[in-house]
Design an enzyme around this catalytic site. Structure first.
Site, PDB file in Angstrom:
ATOM      1  N   ASP A  45       0.801  -1.283  -0.084  1.00  0.00           N
ATOM      2  CA  ASP A  45      -0.053   0.061  -0.070  1.00  0.00           C
ATOM      3  C   ASP A  45       0.765   1.173  -0.131  1.00  0.00           C
ATOM      4  OD1 ASP A  45      -2.465  -0.198  -0.052  1.00  0.00           O
ATOM      5  OD2 ASP A  45      -3.235  -0.576   1.839  1.00  0.00           O
ATOM      6  N   LYS A  54      -0.543  -0.376  -4.323  1.00  0.00           N
ATOM      7  CA  LYS A  54      -1.993  -0.347  -4.385  1.00  0.00           C
ATOM      8  C   LYS A  54      -2.032   1.267  -3.672  1.00  0.00           C
ATOM      9  CE  LYS A  54      -5.015  -1.693  -1.284  1.00  0.00           C
ATOM     10  NZ  LYS A  54      -5.502  -0.655  -0.584  1.00  0.00           N
ATOM     11  N   GLU A  72      -5.530   4.255  -3.307  1.00  0.00           N
ATOM     12  CA  GLU A  72      -6.765   4.694  -3.260  1.00  0.00           C
ATOM     13  C   GLU A  72      -7.300   5.633  -4.026  1.00  0.00           C
ATOM     14  OE1 GLU A  72      -7.956   5.265   0.750  1.00  0.00           O
ATOM     15  OE2 GLU A  72      -7.007   3.105   1.241  1.00  0.00           O
ATOM     16  N   GLU A 106     -14.369  -1.898  -2.216  1.00  0.00           N
ATOM     17  CA  GLU A 106     -14.613  -2.015  -0.684  1.00  0.00           C
ATOM     18  C   GLU A 106     -15.879  -1.507  -0.455  1.00  0.00           C
ATOM     19  OE1 GLU A 106     -11.423  -1.024   1.743  1.00  0.00           O
ATOM     20  OE2 GLU A 106     -12.628  -1.375   3.542  1.00  0.00           O
TER      21      GLU A 106
HETATM   22  O1  KIV Z   1      -5.007  -1.741   3.861  1.00  0.00           O
HETATM   23  C1  KIV Z   1      -5.842  -2.897   3.472  1.00  0.00           C
HETATM   24  O2  KIV Z   1      -5.852  -3.837   4.198  1.00  0.00           O
HETATM   25  C2  KIV Z   1      -6.569  -2.662   2.719  1.00  0.00           C
HETATM   26  C3  KIV Z   1      -7.700  -3.715   2.422  1.00  0.00           C
HETATM   27  C4  KIV Z   1      -8.750  -3.423   3.174  1.00  0.00           C
HETATM   28  C5  KIV Z   1      -8.102  -4.011   0.827  1.00  0.00           C
HETATM   29  O3  KIV Z   1      -6.499  -1.809   1.906  1.00  0.00           O
END
Ligand code: KIV
Length: 271
Positions: free
Chosen positions: A90, A119, A121, A188
Site C-alpha cells: 500500500d 496499491k 486509493e 470495498e
Molecule cells: O489496507 C488494507 O488492508 C486494504 C484492504 C482493506 C483492501 O486496503
C-alpha cells in the site's frame, strides 16, 4: 488444464487469465514475515502489505498515521516470507496524492524492498499517478468504494455507491483506473449489484471486500479473518480463532514457568 492454484509463482498475467477462466483470486493482508510465510504456504495468491496495519497492529484509530517507513519495513519482511504469492504494498496516505512524481518516489521505495506491485486509493483523481507508475514498470492496483484514507471525507465507515449518482461516479472511476493502466482494482463496501456491474464492465480483475461474491477475488484483513480480536466488520467471517489459540499457548507457557516444569532437561544445556 492448469489453473491459478497450480502456478508456482504468481505473476500479473495469471490474474487476468484467472478472471477470464472464472477462477477466484485470493488475497490476504500480511504485515510481517511469519504470517506472510504461513499465508504463502496456504496458497494465498496475493499478499497485501496493507496500511490497515495502522488499525490492525499499530493501534491507530485510522490508517492515516501510517508512514511510508512503516510500509517499507513491513514490505521488506513480507517479501522475505513470500515465495509464490505476489506482494502488493500500500501507498500510505500523504505519499502519492499531490503529484505523480511524489507518487513515483514513494512507489520506488516500496519496490526496492521487494514489493511486486503497489496499491493506491482513488479513481480518476489519481489516474495520472497510475499512468506514470504503469509507464515506469510499476504495476498498480487501484482501490474504489469505501477508501479508508478518505474516512473523514466519506463521513465514516459507510457503504459507498448506494445512490444513483455515487454509483455512476464509481463506474466512471473504475473505467478511469483501468484506462490509466491499473492491473486490478479493490472494491470495498459497496452493494453487490454495483460490484457485479463494475466486475462485468472491466477487463482487469476486481478484488472485493464487503462487496459480495460477484467480484473476481476476495481480500480480508488477516487479523479479522483469523479471529485475533473481539470485533470485526459485519462483512468479515472468522475462519479461525487464532487469538484464543495464542492466548492458550501463552497461558500454558506462563503456567510451566511458574511451576518450574519449563525449562526441563530436554530444553537446557546440562553441560
Ligand atoms: O489496507 C488494507 O488492508 C486494504 C484492504 C482493506 C483492501 O486496503
Amino acid at each position: 488444464m492448469t489453473g491459478l492454484q497450480d502456478v508456482k509463482k504468481i505473476r500479473l498475467h495469471h490474474l487476468g487469465q484467472a478472471k477470464r477462466a472464472g477462477e477466484k483470486i485470493t488475497m490476504l493482508t500480511a504485515y510481517d514475515r511469519p504470517t506472510a510465510a504461513i499465508f504463502d504456504a496456504a496458497g494465498i495468491d496475493l499478499l497485501l502489505v496493507g496500511d490497515s496495519m495502522g488499525n490492525a497492529v499499530l493501534a491507530y484509530e485510522t490508517t492515516l498515521p501510517v508512514s511510508l517507513d512503516d510500509c517499507v519495513r513491513a514490505t521488506r519482511a513480507v517479501a522475505a516470507g513470500a515465495t509464490r504469492a505476489l506482494v502488493v504494498a500500500d501507498l500510505p496516505f500523504g505519499t502519492y496524492e499531490a503529484s505523480p512524481e511524489r507518487c513515483f518516489d514513494s512507489a520506488a521505495a516500496l519496490m526496492k524492498v521487494g514489493a511486486e506491485a503497489v496499491k493506491l486509493e482513488g479513481g480518476a483523481r489519481v489516474a495520472a499517478q497510475i499512468a506514470l507508475l504503469s509507464g515506469a514498470g510499476i504495476p498498480v492496483m487501484a482501490h474504489l468504494g469505501f477508501t479508508p484514507q478518505s474516512v473523514h471525507a466519506l463521513g465514516g465507515n459507510r457503504v459507498q455507491g448506494r445512490d444513483a449518482a455515487s454509483a455512476r461516479r464509481l463506474v466512471v472511476d473504475a473505467q478511469a483506473v483501468q484506462d490509466a493502466g491499473a492491473f486490478a482494482v479493490v472494491l470495498e463496501m459497496m452493494p453487490v449489484p454495483l460490484a457485479a456491474q463494475v466486475t462485468a464492465a472491466l477487463e482487469i480483475p476486481t478484488i472485493g471486500i464487503g462487496a459480495g461474491a460477484v467480484t473476481d477475488g476476495q481480500v480480508l484483513v488477516w487479523t479479522d479473518m483469523a479471529g485475533m480480536g473481539e470485533w470485526q466488520p459485519s462483512f468479515v467471517k472468522r475462519f479461525g480463532e487464532v487469538g484464543a489459540a495464542l492466548r492458550d499457548a501463552a497461558a500454558a507457557y506462563a503456567r510451566a514457568v511458574r511451576d518450574t516444569s519449563f525449562p526441563d532437561s530436554a530444553h537446557s544445556f546440562e553441560s
